[in-house]
Design a protein around this motif. Structure first.
Motif, PDB file in Angstrom:
ATOM      1  N   GLY A   1      18.582  -6.663  10.513  1.00 12.90           N
ATOM      2  CA  GLY A   1      17.910  -5.400  10.763  1.00 12.90           C
ATOM      3  C   GLY A   1      16.488  -5.383  10.257  1.00 12.90           C
ATOM      4  N   ILE A   2      15.770  -4.314  10.622  1.00 14.00           N
ATOM      5  CA  ILE A   2      14.384  -4.106  10.221  1.00 14.00           C
ATOM      6  C   ILE A   2      14.231  -2.646   9.821  1.00 14.00           C
ATOM      7  CG2 ILE A   2      11.979  -3.987  11.028  1.00 14.00           C
ATOM      8  CD1 ILE A   2      12.664  -6.299  12.946  1.00 14.00           C
ATOM      9  N   LEU A   3      13.524  -2.405   8.720  1.00 15.85           N
ATOM     10  CA  LEU A   3      13.211  -1.055   8.271  1.00 15.85           C
ATOM     11  C   LEU A   3      11.717  -0.976   7.998  1.00 15.85           C
ATOM     12  CD1 LEU A   3      16.086  -0.657   5.630  1.00 15.85           C
ATOM     13  CD2 LEU A   3      16.090   0.253   7.967  1.00 15.85           C
ATOM     14  N   ALA A   4      11.069   0.071   8.464  1.00 15.03           N
ATOM     15  CA  ALA A   4       9.653   0.271   8.189  1.00 15.03           C
ATOM     16  C   ALA A   4       9.417   1.748   7.907  1.00 15.03           C
ATOM     17  CB  ALA A   4       8.799  -0.181   9.374  1.00 15.03           C
ATOM     18  N   GLY A   5       8.654   2.025   6.862  1.00 11.79           N
ATOM     19  CA  GLY A   5       8.370   3.400   6.494  1.00 11.79           C
ATOM     20  C   GLY A   5       9.306   3.945   5.445  1.00 11.79           C
ATOM     21  N   ASP A   6      10.557   3.537   5.499  1.00 14.85           N
ATOM     22  CA  ASP A   6      11.572   3.955   4.516  1.00 14.85           C
ATOM     23  C   ASP A   6      12.622   2.857   4.433  1.00 14.85           C
ATOM     24  OD1 ASP A   6      13.531   5.075   2.961  1.00 14.85           O
ATOM     25  OD2 ASP A   6      13.664   6.963   4.058  1.00 14.85           O
ATOM     26  N   ALA A   7      12.689   2.196   3.292  1.00 15.57           N
ATOM     27  CA  ALA A   7      13.635   1.076   3.129  1.00 15.57           C
ATOM     28  C   ALA A   7      14.705   1.396   2.101  1.00 15.57           C
ATOM     29  CB  ALA A   7      12.890  -0.198   2.735  1.00 15.57           C
ATOM     30  N   ALA A   8      14.963   2.674   1.876  1.00 16.68           N
ATOM     31  CA  ALA A   8      15.959   3.060   0.872  1.00 16.68           C
ATOM     32  C   ALA A   8      17.351   2.535   1.206  1.00 16.68           C
ATOM     33  CB  ALA A   8      15.988   4.584   0.734  1.00 16.68           C
ATOM     34  N   ALA A   9      17.640   2.389   2.513  1.00 17.63           N
ATOM     35  CA  ALA A   9      18.968   1.939   2.929  1.00 17.63           C
ATOM     36  C   ALA A   9      19.122   0.419   2.862  1.00 17.63           C
ATOM     37  CB  ALA A   9      19.258   2.416   4.358  1.00 17.63           C
ATOM     38  N   TYR A  10      18.067  -0.296   2.503  1.00 23.35           N
ATOM     39  CA  TYR A  10      18.095  -1.765   2.523  1.00 23.35           C
ATOM     40  C   TYR A  10      19.228  -2.370   1.688  1.00 23.35           C
ATOM     41  CZ  TYR A  10      16.601  -6.533   1.357  1.00 23.35           C
ATOM     42  OH  TYR A  10      16.556  -7.880   1.121  1.00 23.35           O
ATOM     43  N   PRO A  11      19.418  -1.964   0.410  1.00 23.84           N
ATOM     44  CA  PRO A  11      20.491  -2.603  -0.380  1.00 23.84           C
ATOM     45  C   PRO A  11      21.863  -2.466   0.270  1.00 23.84           C
ATOM     46  CG  PRO A  11      19.029  -1.346  -1.806  1.00 23.84           C
ATOM     47  CD  PRO A  11      18.669  -0.979  -0.401  1.00 23.84           C
ATOM     48  N   ARG A  12      22.168  -1.278   0.771  1.00 22.72           N
ATOM     49  CA  ARG A  12      23.487  -1.070   1.383  1.00 22.72           C
ATOM     50  C   ARG A  12      23.626  -1.883   2.660  1.00 22.72           C
ATOM     51  NH1 ARG A  12      25.860   3.627   4.909  1.00 22.72           N
ATOM     52  NH2 ARG A  12      28.089   3.177   4.723  1.00 22.72           N
ATOM     53  N   LEU A  13      22.606  -1.848   3.513  1.00 20.37           N
ATOM     54  CA  LEU A  13      22.692  -2.561   4.790  1.00 20.37           C
ATOM     55  C   LEU A  13      22.777  -4.069   4.561  1.00 20.37           C
ATOM     56  CD1 LEU A  13      20.128  -0.522   6.919  1.00 20.37           C
ATOM     57  CD2 LEU A  13      22.627  -0.490   7.108  1.00 20.37           C
ATOM     58  N   ARG A  14      21.995  -4.578   3.629  1.00 22.49           N
ATOM     59  CA  ARG A  14      22.032  -6.017   3.367  1.00 22.49           C
ATOM     60  C   ARG A  14      23.409  -6.439   2.870  1.00 22.49           C
ATOM     61  NH1 ARG A  14      18.548  -9.183  -1.227  1.00 22.49           N
ATOM     62  NH2 ARG A  14      19.328 -11.267  -0.797  1.00 22.49           N
TER      63      ARG A  14
ATOM     64  N   MET B   1       0.823  -1.204   0.000  1.00 22.62           N
ATOM     65  CA  MET B   1       0.000   0.000   0.000  1.00 22.62           C
ATOM     66  C   MET B   1       0.861   1.260   0.000  1.00 22.62           C
ATOM     67  SD  MET B   1      -3.118  -1.138   2.551  1.00 22.62           S
ATOM     68  CE  MET B   1      -2.178  -2.190   3.639  1.00 22.62           C
ATOM     69  N   GLY B   2       2.018   1.169  -0.658  1.00 25.82           N
ATOM     70  CA  GLY B   2       2.908   2.310  -0.704  1.00 25.82           C
ATOM     71  C   GLY B   2       3.822   2.442   0.501  1.00 25.82           C
ATOM     72  N   VAL B   3       3.730   1.504   1.448  1.00 25.98           N
ATOM     73  CA  VAL B   3       4.533   1.543   2.673  1.00 25.98           C
ATOM     74  C   VAL B   3       5.707   0.584   2.535  1.00 25.98           C
ATOM     75  CG1 VAL B   3       4.548   1.134   5.161  1.00 25.98           C
ATOM     76  CG2 VAL B   3       2.523   2.133   4.073  1.00 25.98           C
ATOM     77  N   ASP B   4       6.920   1.084   2.722  1.00 22.24           N
ATOM     78  CA  ASP B   4       8.122   0.249   2.620  1.00 22.24           C
ATOM     79  C   ASP B   4       8.348  -0.550   3.895  1.00 22.24           C
ATOM     80  OD1 ASP B   4       8.954   0.860   0.051  1.00 22.24           O
ATOM     81  OD2 ASP B   4      10.069   2.630   0.682  1.00 22.24           O
ATOM     82  N   VAL B   5       8.654  -1.835   3.742  1.00 25.67           N
ATOM     83  CA  VAL B   5       9.006  -2.706   4.861  1.00 25.67           C
ATOM     84  C   VAL B   5      10.149  -3.613   4.408  1.00 25.67           C
ATOM     85  CG1 VAL B   5       8.219  -4.429   6.522  1.00 25.67           C
ATOM     86  CG2 VAL B   5       6.602  -2.756   5.644  1.00 25.67           C
ATOM     87  N   ALA B   6      11.153  -3.780   5.252  1.00 28.96           N
ATOM     88  CA  ALA B   6      12.259  -4.683   4.917  1.00 28.96           C
ATOM     89  C   ALA B   6      12.774  -5.341   6.190  1.00 28.96           C
ATOM     90  CB  ALA B   6      13.387  -3.926   4.233  1.00 28.96           C
ATOM     91  N   SER B   7      13.174  -6.588   6.070  1.00 29.56           N
ATOM     92  CA  SER B   7      13.842  -7.282   7.170  1.00 29.56           C
ATOM     93  C   SER B   7      14.921  -8.160   6.569  1.00 29.56           C
ATOM     94  CB  SER B   7      12.860  -8.112   8.001  1.00 29.56           C
ATOM     95  OG  SER B   7      12.347  -9.194   7.255  1.00 29.56           O
ATOM     96  N   PHE B   8      16.023  -8.300   7.281  1.00 23.34           N
ATOM     97  CA  PHE B   8      17.135  -9.076   6.727  1.00 23.34           C
ATOM     98  C   PHE B   8      17.967  -9.654   7.865  1.00 23.34           C
ATOM     99  CE2 PHE B   8      18.133  -4.617   7.042  1.00 23.34           C
ATOM    100  CZ  PHE B   8      19.387  -4.551   7.629  1.00 23.34           C
ATOM    101  N   GLY B   9      18.600 -10.794   7.550  1.00 20.58           N
ATOM    102  CA  GLY B   9      19.475 -11.429   8.541  1.00 20.58           C
ATOM    103  C   GLY B   9      18.734 -11.789   9.822  1.00 20.58           C
ATOM    104  N   ASP B  10      19.435 -11.666  10.939  1.00 14.98           N
ATOM    105  CA  ASP B  10      18.867 -11.981  12.255  1.00 14.98           C
ATOM    106  C   ASP B  10      18.039 -10.794  12.738  1.00 14.98           C
ATOM    107  OD1 ASP B  10      18.250 -12.981  14.734  1.00 14.98           O
ATOM    108  OD2 ASP B  10      20.268 -12.728  15.569  1.00 14.98           O
ATOM    109  N   ALA B  11      16.909 -10.568  12.084  1.00 17.45           N
ATOM    110  CA  ALA B  11      16.103  -9.373  12.341  1.00 17.45           C
ATOM    111  C   ALA B  11      15.574  -9.313  13.766  1.00 17.45           C
ATOM    112  CB  ALA B  11      14.948  -9.306  11.350  1.00 17.45           C
ATOM    113  N   HIS B  12      15.355 -10.474  14.387  1.00 20.41           N
ATOM    114  CA  HIS B  12      14.775 -10.506  15.729  1.00 20.41           C
ATOM    115  C   HIS B  12      15.827 -10.727  16.825  1.00 20.41           C
ATOM    116  CE1 HIS B  12      10.614 -10.226  14.393  1.00 20.41           C
ATOM    117  NE2 HIS B  12      10.924 -11.085  13.426  1.00 20.41           N
TER     118      HIS B  12
END
Length: 403
Positions: A372-385, A327-338
């Motif tokens: 990590g976890i990103l919600a609302g803005d996942a622009a940093a996801y490629p770099r962090l992953r 719905m236009g909302v960015d969400v990302a999770s990667f690695g040991d997110a929890h």
């Protein structure tokens, strides 16, 4: 040269990838492929299913290129259900009484929606969210109501809620867990996600259980009742509470299942029968099922390598990192997110307005990024992953400040 017959049961995204991969890597035509699809539609992009409630037609979602339909070495059957496998004779029994012989068999049957045993689940107006035909049922029920309820606040549940929005309904999402998308995000990420989704017109009911679904005078769905006695008046209830591997052929074929279902296969996606493989959501690779399409594609490629005697032929496992736009909302999770790694450190930043949430999980020394976890803005996801498992180029605080 003798052409052998490969039978593929299931024509979803993973089964189709296997067919495409095999035909592109088998120029000599050593294999003829017979595909048995239970749905009336050939393979389509299930990831974009909700778009079919907006402006996309089934043809626009189709993954099947005209060249494949004209390929003399590909025989595609839709609306065809396999009901049994004779491993001794190497034949697949069909619901219409026919049978098809095979030299090799790939099970790509996918998964089926999980429908909890809620009283009233069989009423007209109660649907599931999985196929294009399911969308037709949802669209029909939506024409009789202004409010729709989705049971399940995970990824598929929010996709279904978005579908109801596209139909002009006021959607409600019911989730037993205390937050949305409990598998992907933590409490903080769930809080931000809930705020953003609610702002888009979705009403959420978190940490609640459904008691029953009641009918109106016309015998159709009229309301959903919670365990505390409160209710939502609605003419449409959509179950999107997860999926289960479609492994119903395991029993008749005497093939072992994984502990949580799925055809049990080794790391080559092979069952205990050397002529039978399983890929995608129906495959329990060394006991584990993968619910994302990317691992299914890797399995398909590994099986094709084995069929053609090419390498690599082993499924290497899969990165379960996800980046989504709901719905236009960015969400990302990667690695040991929890932060399940012993001694893991968590660094969190949430914007003042509560519209962006970011969490980094570091090792006990604070030197290496674990997830990590990103919600609302996942622009940093490629770099962090890309930094997973590596020494950080900067402090966690500095990395969070860039999110």
């Amino acid at each position: 040269m003798t052409t052998r017959t490969l039978v593929v049961i299931g024509h979803g995204m993973t089964g189709h990838r296997l067919v495409e991969e095999l035909r592109s890597r088998d120029p000599d035509g050593t294999w003829r492929v017979v595909v048995l699809g239970e749905e009336r539609h050939p393979a389509y992009d299930r990831v974009r299913l909700s778009s079919a409630l907006d402006d996309k037609t089934p043809a626009e979602l189709s993954l099947v290129k005209p060249a494949l339909l004209e390929d003399a070495l590909v025989e595609l059957h839709t609306s065809t259900r396999a009901v049994g496998i004779d491993r001794a004779q190497r034949t697949v029994a069909l619901e219409d009484g026919g049978s098809i012989p095979y030299d090799a068999l790939v099970l790509a049957t996918g998964s089926v929606p999980f429908v909890p045993p809620v009283p009233g689940r069989e009423l007209p107006g109660v649907c599931v969210y999985r196929t294009l035909d399911d969308l037709d049922a949802i669209r029909g029920a939506a024409g009789r109501t202004t409010t729709g309820v989705v049971i399940g606040g995970g990824l598929l549940g929010l996709e279904a809620a978005n579908g109801l929005r596209l139909l002009g309904l006021s959607p409600h999402v019911v989730e037993m867990a205390p937050r949305l998308m409990p598998v992907q995000v933590d409490e903080g990420g769930g809080r931000v996600l809930d705020r953003l989704v609610t702002g888009l017109g979705v009403t959420t009911h978190l940490g609640v259980a459904t008691s029953r679904i009641e009918a109106g005078e016309d015998g159709r769905v009229a309301r959903l009742v919670f365990a505390d006695g409160t209710a939502i008046e609605t003419g449409l209830v959509v179950f999107s509470a997860g999926v289960r591997p479609q492994d119903s052929l395991a029993g008749p074929a005497e093939l072992p299942r994984g502990e949580r279902g799925g055809f049990l296969v080794d790391d080559h996606c092979r069952t205990e029968d050397p002529h039978v493989w399983a890929i995608g959501e129906c495959a329990a690779v060394e006991g584990r099922c993968y619910g994302l399409v990317a691992p299914g594609y890797r399995m398909a490629e590994a099986v094709v390598s084995q069929l053609l005697g090419q390498g690599p032929s082993r499924f290497p496992g899969a990165d379960m990192s996800t980046k989504l736009k709901l719905m236009g909302v960015d969400v990302a999770s990667f690695g040991d997110a929890h932060a399940q790694t012993p001694g893991a450190l968590e660094f969190v930043r949430e914007s003042a307005g509560g519209e962006v949430y970011a969490k980094l999980v570091l090792d006990s020394q604070g030197d290496s990024l674990l997830g990590g976890i990103l919600a609302g803005d996942a622009a940093a996801y490629p770099r962090l992953r890309s930094l997973l498992g590596r020494e950080l180029p900067d402090s966690a605080e500095a990395l969070l400040a860039s999110v």
